[in-house]
Design a protein around this motif. Structure first.
Motif: not given
Length: 233
Positions: A4-6, A21, A25, A30-31
């Motif tokens: 869940g880290k962006v 990406k 994912q 997350d991206t």
């Protein structure tokens, strides 16, 4: 917890962004994306981002310019430089300007994810440390719970790598650490072949904690071996 880290993917080549990406994912990240340095700076200002993958060669604003801008906004933002150049000077320039790591194209997605996870882990306080523990060495105060470092009461802005190096040295004044030992402590065993980059991180750290970096009071060089924190501080 890294799921869940962006991760912000900043590269002017859409195929590279799409590949990274998709892989990230699938790994639970997350991206968000951008195609130049201007977009990178805007993302840092306007969105919650946990780490930035920053390409060097881009139009409008290149990666080095973007890195400088981002570091003026946030010293703690984890940043990994993506570069097609293999020259050592480019790698060192990125580290001197505050990048946490670099990876040279072409790279494997597995290696990239390993680098991302390592940088993210070292950007967070160690949960095994005493949450109330302070390290006080003369005018330097390190709070292991809040991840803050103060010099004479003034809060310093350290990168995650600089913080880990300082904590490692300050916890045991007088002990000599080799470059490899510091690299393992700050960045993990996977980075053993990059141990000379520790010199750049230490140089940056000295500029922040020493009155005269050329004649350090706290972080001493042990020639031919590595570094130690002064025993009398």
């Amino acid at each position: 917890m890294l799921v869940g880290k962006v991760v912000a993917i900043i590269d002017d080549e859409s195929k590279i962004r799409d590949t990274i990406k998709s892989y990230l994912q699938n790994e639970g990240f997350d991206t968000v994306e951008g195609d130049d340095g201007v977009a990178a700076v805007k993302l840092v200002k306007n969105q919650t981002v946990d780490l930035i993958l920053l390409d060097v060669m881009m139009p409008n604003m290149d990666g080095f310019q973007a890195l400088r801008e981002i570091r003026s906004i946030s010293r703690k933002m984890p940043i990994i430089m993506l570069t097609a150049k293999s020259e050592e000077i480019d790698k060192l320039l990125g580290l001197e300007m505050g990048a946490d790591d670099y990876i040279t194209k072409p790279f494997s997605m597995r290696e990239l994810v390993a680098r991302i996870k390592t940088v993210l882990r070292r950007s967070e306080p160690d949960s095994t440390e005493d949450p109330d523990e302070l390290i006080i060495r003369g005018p330097i105060e390190i709070n292991l719970n809040t991840y803050e470092v103060k010099l004479n009461g003034t809060l310093l802005s350290l990168t995650p790598t600089e913080y880990k190096i300082l904590v490692t040295l300050a916890q045991k004044p007088g002990r000599v650490y080799s470059r490899l030992q510091l690299m393992n402590s700050a960045m993990g065993e996977a980075f053993a072949n990059y141990e000379r980059s520790i010199d750049t991180h230490v140089s940056n750290l000295r500029k922040k904690v020493e009155k005269d970096p050329a004649h350090p009071e706290f972080i001493h060089t042990v020639y031919g071996i590595g570094y130690r924190f002064g025993e009398n501080t």
